[in-house]
Design a protein around this motif. Structure first.
Motif, PDB file in Angstrom:
ATOM      1  N   VAL A  39       0.856  -1.186   0.000  1.00 38.58           N
ATOM      2  CA  VAL A  39       0.000   0.000   0.000  1.00 38.58           C
ATOM      3  C   VAL A  39       0.895   1.239   0.000  1.00 38.58           C
ATOM      4  O   VAL A  39       2.085   1.139   0.321  1.00 38.58           O
ATOM      5  CB  VAL A  39      -0.957   0.022   1.211  1.00 38.58           C
ATOM      6  CG1 VAL A  39      -1.909  -1.162   1.165  1.00 38.58           C
ATOM      7  CG2 VAL A  39      -0.178   0.024   2.519  1.00 38.58           C
ATOM      8  N   SER A  40       0.307   2.390  -0.335  1.00 43.08           N
ATOM      9  CA  SER A  40       1.130   3.590  -0.511  1.00 43.08           C
ATOM     10  C   SER A  40       0.834   4.704   0.487  1.00 43.08           C
ATOM     11  O   SER A  40       1.580   5.678   0.552  1.00 43.08           O
ATOM     12  CB  SER A  40       0.968   4.133  -1.937  1.00 43.08           C
ATOM     13  OG  SER A  40      -0.387   4.458  -2.191  1.00 43.08           O
ATOM     14  N   THR A  41      -0.244   4.594   1.268  1.00 38.27           N
ATOM     15  CA  THR A  41      -0.594   5.645   2.223  1.00 38.27           C
ATOM     16  C   THR A  41      -0.919   5.040   3.586  1.00 38.27           C
ATOM     17  O   THR A  41      -1.181   3.844   3.713  1.00 38.27           O
ATOM     18  CB  THR A  41      -1.828   6.443   1.744  1.00 38.27           C
ATOM     19  OG1 THR A  41      -2.975   5.588   1.769  1.00 38.27           O
ATOM     20  CG2 THR A  41      -1.613   6.990   0.335  1.00 38.27           C
ATOM     21  N   SER A  43      -3.613   5.730   5.342  1.00 38.28           N
ATOM     22  CA  SER A  43      -5.030   5.354   5.385  1.00 38.28           C
ATOM     23  C   SER A  43      -5.247   3.983   4.753  1.00 38.28           C
ATOM     24  O   SER A  43      -6.033   3.172   5.261  1.00 38.28           O
ATOM     25  CB  SER A  43      -5.887   6.414   4.686  1.00 38.28           C
ATOM     26  OG  SER A  43      -5.509   6.558   3.336  1.00 38.28           O
ATOM     27  N   GLU A  44      -4.537   3.701   3.651  1.00 38.33           N
ATOM     28  CA  GLU A  44      -4.638   2.374   3.031  1.00 38.33           C
ATOM     29  C   GLU A  44      -4.091   1.304   3.971  1.00 38.33           C
ATOM     30  O   GLU A  44      -4.638   0.199   4.061  1.00 38.33           O
ATOM     31  CB  GLU A  44      -3.871   2.354   1.710  1.00 38.33           C
ATOM     32  CG  GLU A  44      -4.525   3.146   0.593  1.00 38.33           C
ATOM     33  CD  GLU A  44      -3.688   3.164  -0.670  1.00 38.33           C
ATOM     34  OE1 GLU A  44      -2.539   2.663  -0.639  1.00 38.33           O
ATOM     35  OE2 GLU A  44      -4.165   3.686  -1.688  1.00 38.33           O
ATOM     36  N   SER A  47      -6.579   0.637   6.754  1.00 39.79           N
ATOM     37  CA  SER A  47      -7.716  -0.126   6.215  1.00 39.79           C
ATOM     38  C   SER A  47      -7.337  -1.583   6.030  1.00 39.79           C
ATOM     39  O   SER A  47      -8.128  -2.492   6.325  1.00 39.79           O
ATOM     40  CB  SER A  47      -8.170   0.478   4.881  1.00 39.79           C
ATOM     41  OG  SER A  47      -8.681   1.775   5.066  1.00 39.79           O
ATOM     42  N   ALA A  48      -6.112  -1.832   5.543  1.00 41.14           N
ATOM     43  CA  ALA A  48      -5.653  -3.205   5.326  1.00 41.14           C
ATOM     44  C   ALA A  48      -5.532  -3.951   6.649  1.00 41.14           C
ATOM     45  O   ALA A  48      -5.906  -5.122   6.760  1.00 41.14           O
ATOM     46  CB  ALA A  48      -4.311  -3.198   4.588  1.00 41.14           C
TER      47      ALA A  48
END
Length: 266
Positions: A39-41, A43-44, A47-48
């Motif tokens: 993931v790159s952020t 927030s991602e 969420s993951a």
């Protein structure tokens, strides 16, 4: 519970740079990691973690939506995720910035770029946190060893406690600084003291001096946990106070296991 190997790990890789994500993913695959969730952020990443958890988080330091410290706090303050080891990968070399992560209880800090050997060691250090392996002592039952853990950072105490509990230590009392530790030592008996160096009110050096030069406590082994350089003037002074062992932050299980075996095995 069956022990995990590197190939069993499910890793969330948090890296804003496409190029760095590909490089780190390739190196992880070479280490036999099979399940990588890139993931790159932040927030991602959050969420993951909430969607399917992870065995290990490997993260850069800076993102458009915050820093890795925000992600660490999110994990450590959530009972469901707080045991997930966190590995920092960063080109940051300012001691003050890295100190924040060492105090937060990361399992490893890797520089950019890093060598495969460093990655392998960091992965194994993280595995040591996941796989509990009790320390066997000839003269003690590890479950009965009374430990006083002293650190002003709750996140650091949580990390150190987790490492110690993974080796079978159960009787662990915590103090936020040397002054609080001193009140405990005067009232209770301990078999081991694990203390930070930099603390308010009374630091690790002053606490160690009291323990070592008090006839009733002089026998207690002391492990000093610090991010100070081993050859610094502070560390030279510390060794003169009778500290038995110096341990760098992050508090790596393999190194700690060797220290405990040496200090408690006699």
């Amino acid at each position: 519970m069956e022990k995990l190997s590197i190939s069993d790990l499910h890793i969330i890789l948090v890296e804003p740079s496409d190029t760095q994500r590909k490089i780190i993913t390739t190196l992880l695959l070479k280490e036999k990691v099979k399940e990588i969730d890139p993931v790159s952020t932040l927030s991602e990443a959050m969420s993951a973690v909430k969607a399917h958890g992870a065995d290990l988080i490997v993260s850069a330091m800076y993102f458009e939506d915050g820093t890795a410290l925000d992600l660490i706090k999110f994990i450590k303050e959530n009972d469901e995720f707080k045991t997930i080891p966190f590995m920092l990968v960063s080109s940051e070399n300012r001691i003050s910035k890295l100190e924040e992560f060492k105090q937060a209880g990361v399992s490893a800090i890797l520089p950019k770029p890093f060598e495969p050997l460093h990655l392998s060691r960091a992965l194994n250090a993280s595995l040591d946190l996941i796989n509990h392996d009790e320390l066997e002592l000839e003269l003690f039952d590890i479950h009965d060893v009374r430990v006083l853990l002293v650190d002003d950072s709750k996140l650091a105490r949580n990390h150190i406690r987790r490492v110690l509990e993974g080796m079978g230590l159960q009787r662990i009392k915590e103090a936020e600084n040397g002054a609080m530790a001193l009140t405990f030592i005067k009232d209770e008996a301990f078999d081991l003291v694990v203390t930070d160096y930099n603390m308010p009110e009374m630091d690790g050096r002053e606490l160690s001096e009291f323990i070592r030069f008090n006839p009733e406590t002089t026998h207690i082994p002391i492990i000093m946990v610090t991010s100070e350089a081993a050859d610094s003037a502070h560390m030279a002074n510390i060794q003169q106070t009778g500290v038995n062992a110096l341990c760098d932050k992050p508090f790596e299980p393999t190194e700690v296991r060797q220290m405990l075996a040496a200090l408690l095995g006699n």
